[in-house]
Structure formats: C-alpha cells, structure tokens
Design an enzyme around this catalytic site. Structure first.
Site, mmCIF file in Angstrom:
data_model
loop_
_atom_site.group_PDB
_atom_site.id
_atom_site.type_symbol
_atom_site.label_atom_id
_atom_site.label_comp_id
_atom_site.label_asym_id
_atom_site.label_seq_id
_atom_site.Cartn_x
_atom_site.Cartn_y
_atom_site.Cartn_z
ATOM 1 N N LYS A 491 81.659 -9.425 76.027
ATOM 2 C CA LYS A 491 80.839 -8.222 75.890
ATOM 3 C C LYS A 491 80.590 -8.013 74.398
ATOM 4 O O LYS A 491 81.490 -7.651 73.646
ATOM 5 C CB LYS A 491 81.535 -7.000 76.485
ATOM 6 C CG LYS A 491 80.639 -5.772 76.491
ATOM 7 C CD LYS A 491 81.347 -4.573 77.074
ATOM 8 C CE LYS A 491 80.356 -3.428 77.254
ATOM 9 N NZ LYS A 491 79.644 -3.074 76.011
ATOM 10 N N TRP A 492 79.373 -8.274 73.992
ATOM 11 C CA TRP A 492 79.033 -8.232 72.568
ATOM 12 C C TRP A 492 78.847 -6.802 72.105
ATOM 13 O O TRP A 492 78.200 -6.003 72.773
ATOM 14 C CB TRP A 492 77.771 -9.057 72.320
ATOM 15 C CG TRP A 492 77.944 -10.485 72.718
ATOM 16 C CD1 TRP A 492 77.500 -11.078 73.861
ATOM 17 C CD2 TRP A 492 78.649 -11.487 71.993
ATOM 18 N NE1 TRP A 492 77.876 -12.396 73.894
ATOM 19 C CE2 TRP A 492 78.587 -12.679 72.756
ATOM 20 C CE3 TRP A 492 79.331 -11.505 70.779
ATOM 21 C CZ2 TRP A 492 79.176 -13.860 72.341
ATOM 22 C CZ3 TRP A 492 79.919 -12.690 70.354
ATOM 23 C CH2 TRP A 492 79.840 -13.850 71.131
#
Length: 763
Positions: A491-492
């Site tokens: 999850k950036w």
C-alpha cells in the site's frame, strides 16, 4: 431545458421540443423535460439494443393520468431523417426504426413514454434474434415468487444449451430473453418456446400456466410464450413505463435480480446512474446467440451448424501459407474446416511494432486487417486499418508466441472474440456490429487506397472512459491479511490517481477529480505506456533517501503551481507512479475482467525503466505484511484474484491492512465535546515521554466508546488544571482545558509527519 419551446441540436439533427414543463408523472411531478433528458442520457446504451428494430410506441400526451395511444404506423409529418421499415402482408405498416439519440428525443417530445420492439432487427426482419419468455404474475403477487420462478425457468432453459438474459418489465413481471441466430421464422421460434415451456409448466403446474385467459390462470404466473408471434413486441430494454413512479424496464444480471425486491426498483431517477456505474448487464448479448435447439443437427453442436460455409478453394490461403514456415511457428495451418460464418477475433500483436489484428469470418476464411492504434474509443476518431492476407478459421482461437525472425514474430493475445453482423454494405466499405463480452457496438470501415482502410466507431459510448470523471474503486479496512484466493501488494503512501492516456497525451486526476497533470511533468511521458488509449489506476509517490515513500514530499510536489519550481522539483524530487490496475485499454473497458487478467494487460502496457512502475503482486500476504512492518511502510493491500473493478464503489474485493504503531502517551489537555460528547471531551491532546521530556504528538478523537470516554473523563476530572504548555507545536486553542500529564493512554497511529505528529491516531 427550461421554457415552453426550444430548437435543440442533437448530434447532426435539429428539432423543436415543446411544452417542457408539462407534468407527465403527476405523483412524482416528473416533467416532459425530465423524460427527454432521461432518453437522451440513456441513448448510447438503449440504442445498442433497439437500433435496427421496428418500434411500436405508447404515447401519453396528457401524462399517465390521461388517455394513452398505441401507435405502429409513422405519421406523415415525421422528420425524413428518421428511418422506417414497411412490414406486413395484407396491410402494410410503416414502422419507425430508431438509429440515433435524436430519434429518442423526438419520440420523448411526443410523450412516447414507452417503446416496444419487435424481435428482429436489420437486415433480418423476418427472422428473430431472440426468444422471449414473459413471466406475467397475477395482481398483487409477491415479486419474490416471480424471481423464484424465473430462476427455476432459467435452469430449465439452459438445459437446452441456451444462454439466458433477464430484465424487469417495469410492471409486475420479468422477461427472460434467449439470444438465437436469425436463421428461423417466427413460427419456428414459437414452436421451440412451446417445447421448452410445456414440460416446465407441467412440472410447476401449481405455480405456472400457459393459459392466456385470465379467468383460467387461477392465481398462477403466466409463462407468456405467445410474445414469440409475428409482429408481437416486448417493452424495450431501458424504456420507461407509463406507470406511477416512472419505472424502467431494466436489464439485470441474475445476481442483481436475486437482490431485487420489486420490478419497479429502477426508475427514471436512478437508471442512468446504475448503467454508468455497473455497466449494461446485456452487453454482448448477441455474442451468445445459438441455433434453435429444434433445428440443430444431431451430430453437430450449436456452435457448428450444418449449413456452415467452407473455404471456396485452397488457393485462398496460398499467401498465408507462403509467408510461414510451419516447422518453426505454431500458427494454424490452412486445412479446410467448417465455420459459422459470423465470428470475429481481435488480437493484440507484438510484432515489429505493437498493433491489433481485426479478423472477420467471411466465406470460410478470416478477412484480416492490422490496426496499429487499436479500436477507436468514440465516434469521430478514425483508425488506420491495413488489410493483410486472409487467415484460416483456426486463427480465431490462436494465442502464443510467433518465433523471432518469422513473419509477424512476437507475442499474440486474444483481445476480444465473438460474433458480428454486417449491418450495411457500401461500395467501398461496410458497417458491422460486434457482439462479445469484451467489445460490443457498431463500427464502419471505408477503403481508402490499396490495402488502406479507415475504421471508425459509429455509436457514442455510455461512458467515455478517457474523458468522464471516473471514480476509483475503494477498499475496506481489516486488521490482518485475509487468507484464501488473494494476491497482495504494497500500500503506497502517496496520491491516488487515475492516469488517462489518449493518442500521446496524458491527463492525471486525483480521486477528487482534481487535475494535477501539470504538477508532475515527469509523468507526462506517453512513451512509458505501451498503448494508444488507456485508463490506469495508481499511486504517485516521492521517495526518501532510503527509497521509502515520503507523503510530505509528494504533497509538497502536488501543491506547487510555479512552473519553474515544478520543473526543478521534477528533477531533484522526482515522482514515480506505481500502477496497480487498468480500467480501459485501446478501445474497450476491461473492468469486468478478473483482476489477474487485468494485471496481465497492465503488465504488458507498462514499459520498464520509466517513472511508471508496476506495483508487484505477491502470493504470501503474511510475509509481505511482516516486511512492510520492518521497513516502516504504510501497509499492504489484499485483492481477490477473480474480482472485477468497481468504479466508485467500496468493496471487500479489496482489503487494506495498515501497519499501525502502538505507543503510550500522556494526556496534556482536551477540547470541549459536542453533541453526544458535550458532557465529556471532543479530542485529547497528547504527548510522548522521550527520556525526561514530553514531546507533543497531536490529538486523538477516534476509537472511543461510551464507556471509555466516561472513564477517561473521570480520570481527567481528578487531576489539576494547568496553563497551556509552552511548546510552540501545541495549538493555541482558547476553549481547550490543559491538565497535568498524569493520565496515560494507549494509541495507535499510521505514520509520523515530518514535524513528528502522529497521523491517523486512534485510542
């Protein structure tokens, strides 16, 4: 559309509309203007189903409370640009055929609320292309009983190797529609429907009947197969009904029908939005057409009828054979096989240059064109199509790698396959309608010179994926990685963005539809994407010295507006876009394909070594989550392998698992509560002990329940009030209450900001 009379321009047509304030649905106060707006809005999808079909109209000039008129013949004063067709033997009737949005506006202006269609379409006016089963319940029947009967009949029909589609009627019942090849007359279709329905009704005699007379039905659901008669009609998909509530005859998936409580659930005010969000449940219906079971040969499956065309002569494929060495390539040979005569395939082909191959079955071979830029996304966009040698029918299913050095060497994937219909032949071209789950709609091809043709889309799509404001899909939050049929990815911690590519131009929008293209010039490199048109979902990030995403840096980049500063930062603090999904690619949406299929299309579309990067998928969620913790990342995503992309919706198909940090803090003050918390506090000001000092960490106001709020407040009431701390990071809140740092609380937070404030704190 205010005012009584207006001259409007719809496409290339000008027409006058009048009495726009007239109320046609008095209960809902729906005016004619709203009816016109509905038909204009739904036109792209509705025309896909009714174009080329003779129509019957039901007009309500004074609204649904007034008199209604059934009309088949067209009036003498009808505009000459509206197409008509004469049908009948004893008495000719001139039926209207809607071909463009202006046709629907003209009808709506006449208060033709209901449109009913015949079961055949151009050019097969004597041969229907579907068989219909109309489930007509008695008055005041429970709609759920209708749904149960529909599912039972669906299962029965599919035993005959048909594919079933369903829609509400907008009245009491539902229509089950079975696409068939237009090869039989209406009487043959009726006989086939009888042979299907009779044993079903015998088995369900207590609930269903074939008796048309109402007094013979005895409270049972009529399975009305007599709609399958010459010149009979059914209400068209997406047509309004002249009933209270302005209901719509709505095509649904079978899963959607199971969740539908009433046939009137969909109406003028919600139907268009449903189609834009969920798509057309009947898209590609013609691609499932098969031969009537009563006409199938005992030795031939429905996919290969006994009148299938064959190659005219082996010489037709000489050019194909001469260009290939079949000891090296696995491409199919030129052996003679039977075919259906109306299949097509489009292949994505990595030869010397990426292009698409369009192949239409004609006279036992595949007429083929190379289309360098893929299918056009909308009318007015013309694509070059270069005709190549005829290919054998086995190429309809060919995928694989043609060896390097061989003719057409490179990877080839099937991009779309189904059936097509030539709707009109021209001196130097043709119109044809593609029917498949992947690509549907009408196209035209015009020969220019030599082998060069121009390919153009005829109809405007309901959703313009490249220009409309598409909302990204959202995930639900969970505490730990789910197990099962999932894949996992980082999850950036950046800016969620949709990247639209069209003919060398890139536009970037945030999830709130803010255009941030200019803020990131390094992401305007169309050469980084192996496509002509596309819509991609990703996260824009800036990396710190350790290679980890820095939320502060990317937000700083997004907020800059000075051109010189933007150019400088694009080099000193470059942004990267980690792309994790693809919604649209070179002429067709792919949101309904499974996640892993979309990932393959995406992986093939992103070039390496650019500022666009693939967000890698991992099979081991626990290991990825552990690594995310160790490296101080925001968290991970879990996605179901077979899930569709649902624009604008939050779904557990996608689950986000954040890496949250737990820490003990002391309360140094609190804000006054409001509403349910008016007796207690709104948020707590907190600080963390570091050595012998208190470091301010921000506020926490979520995670409390009624008991914990009361308990914390009671503890705070026991300690002394003090002055506001001198730390400049502590906000100067006039109504805040400051207390001695004695009450300890445990909180979790997602990350720490650059000024050392906990973000997304939870008690």
């Amino acid at each position: 559309m205010a005012g009584k009379n207006q001259l409007v321009e719809i496409g290339k047509r000008k027409l006058e509309i009048s009495n726009l304030e007239k109320i046609l649905y008095p209960g809902e106060q729906i005016s004619k203007a709203e009816v016109i707006e509905y038909y204009l809005s739904i036109a792209p999808t509705m025309l896909y189903h009714i174009k080329g079909r003779p129509l019957m109209r039901i007009r309500f000039p004074d609204g649904i409370a007034g008199e209604r008129f059934f009309q088949k013949n067209t009036p003498d004063w009808m505009p000459n640009w509206i197409e008509t067709i004469s049908l009948g033997t004893e008495k000719k009737k001139n039926y209207m055929v809607a071909t463009q949005p202006a046709s629907l506006v003209w009808l709506a202006n006449l208060a033709a609320l209901e449109l009913h269609q015949m079961h055949s379409r151009k050019p097969h006016y004597d041969e229907p292309d579907y068989m219909v089963f109309d489930l007509d319940p008695p008055e005041n029947a429970d709609f759920q009983k209708v749904v149960e009967t529909a599912f039972a009949l669906k299962e029965h029909i599919e035993q005959f190797e048909y594919h079933t589609f369903v829609k509400t009627t907008g009245g009491k019942g539902v229509h089950i529609v079975v696409p068939i090849k237009p090869q039989a007359g209406m009487s043959e279709v009726l006989e086939a429907a009888k042979k299907i329905s009779q044993p079903f009704v015998q088995e369900h005699n207590d609930e269903t009947t074939l008796q048309i007379k109402k007094n013979a039905r005895k409270g049972r659901i009529l399975i009305d197969i007599y709609r399958n008669r010459r010149h009979q009609t059914i209400v068209s998909p997406y047509s309004l009904r002249g009933r209270a509530g302005a209901p719509v005859s709505m095509p649904l998936s079978w899963d959607e029908l199971a969740a539908t409580e009433s046939s009137a659930k969909y109406h003028l005010k919600n139907a268009v939005e449903k189609v834009k969000t969920d798509g057309d449940a009947w898209e590609g219906i013609g691609g499932y057409a098969t031969v009537l079971h009563t006409k199938r040969s005992a030795k031939i499956t429905p996919k290969k009828p006994d009148n299938s065309p064959r190659h005219k002569s082996p010489e037709e494929l000489d050019e194909y054979s001469k260009k290939r060495n079949f000891t090296k390539t696995k491409e199919p040979g030129s052996e003679e096989i039977t075919g259906e005569g109306n299949r097509f395939v489009i292949q994505r082909h990595h030869a010397s240059r990426l292009h698409y191959d369009l192949r239409l079955e004609q006279d036992g071979v595949l007429k083929s064109w190379a289309v360098p830029k893929g299918l056009p996304p909308r009318p007015g966009v013309k694509r070059l199509a270069v005709q190549t040698e005829d290919h054998p029918l086995k190429y309809l299913t060919f995928e694989g790698t043609i060896p390097k050095g061989e003719y057409g060497g490179g990877d080839m994937w099937i991009y779309a396959q189904g059936k097509y219909e030539t709707t009109q032949k021209k001196k130097n071209g043709l119109y044809f309608r593609l029917e498949s789950e992947a690509v549907s709609g009408e196209y035209r091809m015009h020969k220019m010179k030599g082998e060069e043709w121009l390919l153009e889309k005829v109809e405007q799509p309901q959703v313009d994926w490249l220009n409309d404001q598409i909302e990204p899909m959202q995930a639900v939050s969970v505490d730990e990685p789910p197990k099962g049929d999932y894949v996992y990815e980082v999850k950036w911690d950046g800016i969620r963005a949709l990247i639209a590519l069209e003919d060398g131009q890139i536009r970037i929008r945030t999830r709130n539809q803010n255009d941030i293209t200019k803020q990131f010039p390094e992401l305007q490199d169309a050469g980084a994407l192996r496509a002509t048109c596309g819509l991609f979902d990703g996260e824009i990030v800036c990396l710190d010295e350790q290679g980890k995403p820095s939320f502060q840096k990317v937000i700083h980049r997004m907020k800059r507006s000075d051109k010189s500063a933007i150019e400088r930062l694009s080099k000193t603090q470059p942004a990267y876009c980690y792309v994790f999904d693809c919604l649209y690619l070179d002429g067709r949406p792919i949101t309904k394909e499974p996640l892993l299929w979309r990932y393959e299309w995406l992986n093939d579309s992103i070039k390496t070594g650019t500022n666009y990067r693939m967000s890698e998928m991992i099979e081991d969620g626990e290991a990825l989550f552990k690594a995310a913790k160790e490296h101080g990342l925001e968290g991970i995503m879990a996605k179901k392998k077979d899930s569709q992309y649902l624009p604008g919706k939050r779904s557990d198909f996608w689950q986000k698992i954040k890496v949250r940090h737990t820490v003990d803090c002391v309360v140094i003050g609190y804000s006054k509560g409001k509403g349910d918390r008016s007796k207690y506090f709104g948020a707590l000001y907190m600080a963390e002990r570091k050595d012998d000092e208190l470091v301010y960490r921000g506020k926490v106001g979520t995670g409390f329940n009624e008991q914990s709020i009361r308990e914390v407040y009671e503890e705070l009431e026991k300690i002394d009030r003090v002055k506001k701390p001198s730390d400049p990071m502590v906000p100067d809140e006039k109504k805040a209450v400051w207390v001695e740092p004695k009450v300890v609380i445990e909180i979790t937070y997602a990350r720490m900001s650059s000024n050392e404030i906990f973000k997304e704190s939870v008690f």
